[in-house]
Design an enzyme around this catalytic site. Structure first.
Site, PDB file in Angstrom:
ATOM      1  N   GLY A  84      -7.744  -0.366  -2.687  1.00  0.00           N
ATOM      2  CA  GLY A  84      -7.481  -1.689  -3.253  1.00  0.00           C
ATOM      3  C   GLY A  84      -7.076  -2.720  -2.233  1.00  0.00           C
ATOM      4  O   GLY A  84      -6.755  -3.859  -2.601  1.00  0.00           O
ATOM      5  N   LYS A 116      -1.475   8.399  19.117  1.00  0.00           N
ATOM      6  CA  LYS A 116      -1.645   9.543  20.020  1.00  0.00           C
ATOM      7  C   LYS A 116      -1.041   9.270  21.400  1.00  0.00           C
ATOM      8  O   LYS A 116      -1.696   9.392  22.434  1.00  0.00           O
ATOM      9  CB  LYS A 116      -3.116   9.933  20.127  1.00  0.00           C
ATOM     10  CG  LYS A 116      -3.711  10.431  18.813  1.00  0.00           C
ATOM     11  CD  LYS A 116      -5.077  11.017  18.991  1.00  0.00           C
ATOM     12  CE  LYS A 116      -5.644  11.499  17.657  1.00  0.00           C
ATOM     13  NZ  LYS A 116      -4.869  12.557  17.019  1.00  0.00           N
ATOM     14  N   GLY A 130       0.819  -1.197   0.000  1.00  0.00           N
ATOM     15  CA  GLY A 130       0.000   0.000   0.000  1.00  0.00           C
ATOM     16  C   GLY A 130       0.857   1.253   0.000  1.00  0.00           C
ATOM     17  O   GLY A 130       2.073   1.207  -0.142  1.00  0.00           O
ATOM     18  N   VAL A 131       0.195   2.391   0.196  1.00  0.00           N
ATOM     19  CA  VAL A 131       0.874   3.678   0.147  1.00  0.00           C
ATOM     20  C   VAL A 131       1.266   4.105   1.550  1.00  0.00           C
ATOM     21  O   VAL A 131       0.518   3.915   2.503  1.00  0.00           O
ATOM     22  CB  VAL A 131      -0.049   4.741  -0.484  1.00  0.00           C
ATOM     23  CG1 VAL A 131       0.610   6.108  -0.484  1.00  0.00           C
ATOM     24  CG2 VAL A 131      -0.432   4.332  -1.905  1.00  0.00           C
ATOM     25  N   GLY A 132       2.456   4.691   1.710  1.00  0.00           N
ATOM     26  CA  GLY A 132       2.818   5.289   2.991  1.00  0.00           C
ATOM     27  C   GLY A 132       4.192   4.899   3.487  1.00  0.00           C
ATOM     28  O   GLY A 132       4.941   4.166   2.830  1.00  0.00           O
ATOM     29  N   ASN A 133       4.516   5.410   4.679  1.00  0.00           N
ATOM     30  CA  ASN A 133       5.851   5.220   5.246  1.00  0.00           C
ATOM     31  C   ASN A 133       6.139   3.761   5.575  1.00  0.00           C
ATOM     32  O   ASN A 133       7.260   3.288   5.380  1.00  0.00           O
ATOM     33  CB  ASN A 133       6.002   6.064   6.517  1.00  0.00           C
ATOM     34  CG  ASN A 133       6.163   7.532   6.199  1.00  0.00           C
ATOM     35  OD1 ASN A 133       6.715   7.892   5.169  1.00  0.00           O
ATOM     36  ND2 ASN A 133       5.667   8.399   7.068  1.00  0.00           N
ATOM     37  N   VAL A 134       5.135   3.043   6.101  1.00  0.00           N
ATOM     38  CA  VAL A 134       5.372   1.645   6.450  1.00  0.00           C
ATOM     39  C   VAL A 134       5.676   0.840   5.189  1.00  0.00           C
ATOM     40  O   VAL A 134       6.611   0.034   5.156  1.00  0.00           O
ATOM     41  CB  VAL A 134       4.164   1.051   7.197  1.00  0.00           C
ATOM     42  CG1 VAL A 134       4.349  -0.449   7.420  1.00  0.00           C
ATOM     43  CG2 VAL A 134       3.966   1.750   8.539  1.00  0.00           C
ATOM     44  N   ASN A 184     -10.340   7.578   4.384  1.00  0.00           N
ATOM     45  CA  ASN A 184     -10.135   7.645   2.933  1.00  0.00           C
ATOM     46  C   ASN A 184     -11.030   6.675   2.175  1.00  0.00           C
ATOM     47  O   ASN A 184     -11.646   7.019   1.188  1.00  0.00           O
ATOM     48  CB  ASN A 184      -8.679   7.353   2.591  1.00  0.00           C
ATOM     49  CG  ASN A 184      -7.726   8.363   3.204  1.00  0.00           C
ATOM     50  OD1 ASN A 184      -8.114   9.485   3.504  1.00  0.00           O
ATOM     51  ND2 ASN A 184      -6.491   7.965   3.388  1.00  0.00           N
ATOM     52  N   GLU A 242      -0.574  -1.595  -7.004  1.00  0.00           N
ATOM     53  CA  GLU A 242      -1.410  -0.496  -7.492  1.00  0.00           C
ATOM     54  C   GLU A 242      -0.581   0.722  -7.866  1.00  0.00           C
ATOM     55  O   GLU A 242      -0.817   1.367  -8.878  1.00  0.00           O
ATOM     56  CB  GLU A 242      -2.389  -0.050  -6.402  1.00  0.00           C
ATOM     57  CG  GLU A 242      -3.428  -1.036  -6.013  1.00  0.00           C
ATOM     58  CD  GLU A 242      -4.251  -0.462  -4.883  1.00  0.00           C
ATOM     59  OE1 GLU A 242      -5.478  -0.369  -5.064  1.00  0.00           O
ATOM     60  OE2 GLU A 242      -3.694  -0.103  -3.838  1.00  0.00           O
TER      61      GLU A 242
END
Length: 498
Positions: free
Chosen positions: A382, A402, A262-266, A378, A288
């Site tokens: 996918g 948090k 997927g999308v992101g830092n991880v 969001n 994707e």
């Protein structure tokens, strides 16, 4: 190829005038990559002027996935979107959706093209599609994403092309575009390798439908990700360690399997770790989006090639690709999302999938879309396409958020996107829970032991042991106790954390 074609040149404002109140508009874009820019911005300005005069103007919006600031943000900020599908990541639009001022249809991205084909959303009045070139006979050479644009071009009554000179004219070397026939006339999709090519480098449209061309010259505006933090690095270490274990046990073949993330830092951290590890062979991706980290992996040879539907790169990384298209052009394949996310292809290739979630529960269900069950973030995107069909699927998240006021591991998720029948492996920075072959109680114990943060672990074990006996142990009076604490006090475990 554009020189001498018969299409009328329009300003963005002139093009926007063809879009009327209540219209269903299909915009190009899968993330900010390849998203329409000039026309939606002009449309937002027109909507604001009309609203100031007391006139109605709101449209229904379809895209491939999320888009950029010029589209979702601009239109949402003037309240010009009445209905939206299938995915978004705009804070301005999110507020409208959660106030029920914009109707949002959250859906699997692989389903979108077929639903458009069958007319489930109604007739598409106008398609606004970004391209690097278009020919007089209706060949549209798309820019940095394919997404659902070929389907929109086929089914829209009228078409506006945003011709973006910012992007390389060699982008079509990466495109592999093929539309599937409708059921029951579908046959085998002949993708037997991540880099298989089965289509053409262009989408097609009836040239009679093209209203005109809007010339632009602007970047996609893809943001750079922060460097992976300690939490992301630890999650990446757990994922890579487990993959290495599966290889040693013979459950992953020596030649390896295609990866999706997927999308992101991880995701970037996991991909970087895989590319750096000496025991991971060079691999391919069937995913994707192509993110920044993958460009460096391609250059190093750790990544042999990548298939996706979107080139979601920051400007420096995109420039690097454009400057060396002789190298990258044959190693990147961009397909329609109906193919990049196709369940049958994902299963046939044996994809290893890695996706993030908002929260996971002790039964093995996961929530990737809604905070406290009601507030959408969001959308599912996918992640469901891959999680349900992957050979091996990881769902990852930090164990707390948090500063510990929120636990990602809860007794029962407040919204279910991925149920226990689809989820295989859950990972936080605390550890990894392999759930394959485990019954509900053993799943719960493993998730608590391996994934929960220590400050919540005792609570979760106590909840499990105190719950009424059953195949799945849940106390319906207490299962959302942590969420109620959060809503009432701002902390899931206020007595411990506050």
């Amino acid at each position: 190829m554009i020189a001498g074609n018969k299409f009328r040149k329009l300003s963005a404002c002139e093009a926007a005038d063809f879009i009327t109140d209540g219209a269903l508009v299909g915009f190009s874009g899968f993330t900010p990559a390849g998203a329409a820019k000039a026309v939606p911005r002009a449309l937002a300005a027109r909507a604001l002027a009309m609203h100031n005069r007391g006139e109605k103007f709101r449209i229904r919006v379809l895209t491939g996935a999320s888009t950029g600031a010029a589209l979702d943000d601009a239109l949402a900020e003037v309240n010009a979107i009445s209905w939206r599908a299938p995915y978004q990541s705009s804070s301005a639009l999110r507020k409208l959706i959660n106030r029920q001022e914009t109707e949002f249809v959250d859906m699997h991205l692989s389903h979108l093209p077929q639903m458009v084909e069958f007319g489930f959303f109604g007739n598409i009045d106008v398609a606004v599609v970004e391209a690097v070139d278009v020919t007089s006979d209706g060949r549209v050479y798309l820019s940095t994403s394919v997404g659902a644009s070929p389907t929109f071009l086929r089914h829209a009554d009228r078409v506006i092309i945003e011709l973006n000179q910012h992007h390389s004219k060699r982008l079509p070397e990466m495109h592999d575009i093929r539309l599937l026939p409708l059921p029951p006339h579908r046959s085998f999709i002949p993708i037997d390798h991540a880099l298989s090519r089965i289509g053409t480098p262009f989408a097609e449209v009836d040239p009679a439908k093209i209203i005109g061309i809007v010339e632009t010259d602007e970047p996609d505006g893809v943001a750079t990700f922060d460097a992976p933090g300690e939490c992301s690095e630890r999650i990446a270490d757990h994922v890579v360690g487990f993959i290495l274990q599966e290889m040693r046990l013979g459950r992953i073949p020596p030649e390896f399997l295609p990866l999706q993330s997927g999308v992101g830092n991880v995701a970037n951290a996991v991909m970087a770790r895989l590319g750096q590890h000496p025991d991971i062979p060079p691999f391919v991706m069937y995913s994707e989006v192509i993110q920044d980290a993958l460009v460096d992996l391609l250059e190093s040879g750790s990544l042999r090639g990548a298939s996706a539907t979107s080139l979601t790169l920051s400007e420096p990384q995109l420039a690097k690709v454009y400057d060396n298209m002789d190298f990258f052009g044959s190693r990147i394949v961009l397909r329609p999302q109906e193919l990049s996310n196709n369940p049958g292809v994902i299963r046939r290739l044996g994809v290893i999938a890695i996706n993030t979630v908002l929260e996971m529960d002790i039964t093995g269900c996961a929530n990737s879309t809604h905070v406290c069950g009601g507030q959408v973030m969001n959308g599912i995107g996918g992640s469901g396409d891959f999680t349900r069909n992957a050979y091996l699927s990881f769902l990852v998240a930090p164990s707390i958020a948090k500063s510990g006021k929120i636990s990602t591991v809860v007794p029962m998720v407040s919204h279910v996107d991925h149920n226990e029948h689809s989820v295989q492996v859950m990972v936080t920075e605390q550890g990894l829970a392999d759930l394959r072959g485990l019954g509900p109680i053993e799943r719960a114990r493993r998730i608590i032991e391996k994934c929960a943060h220590p400050m919540y672990r005792d609570y979760l074990f106590e909840y499990l042991e105190a719950a009424p006996m059953g195949h799945v142990r849940h106390d319906l009076k207490r299962c959302f106790e942590l969420h109620q604490n959060l809503l009432e006090t701002g902390s899931m475990l206020p007595l411990v954390i506050a």
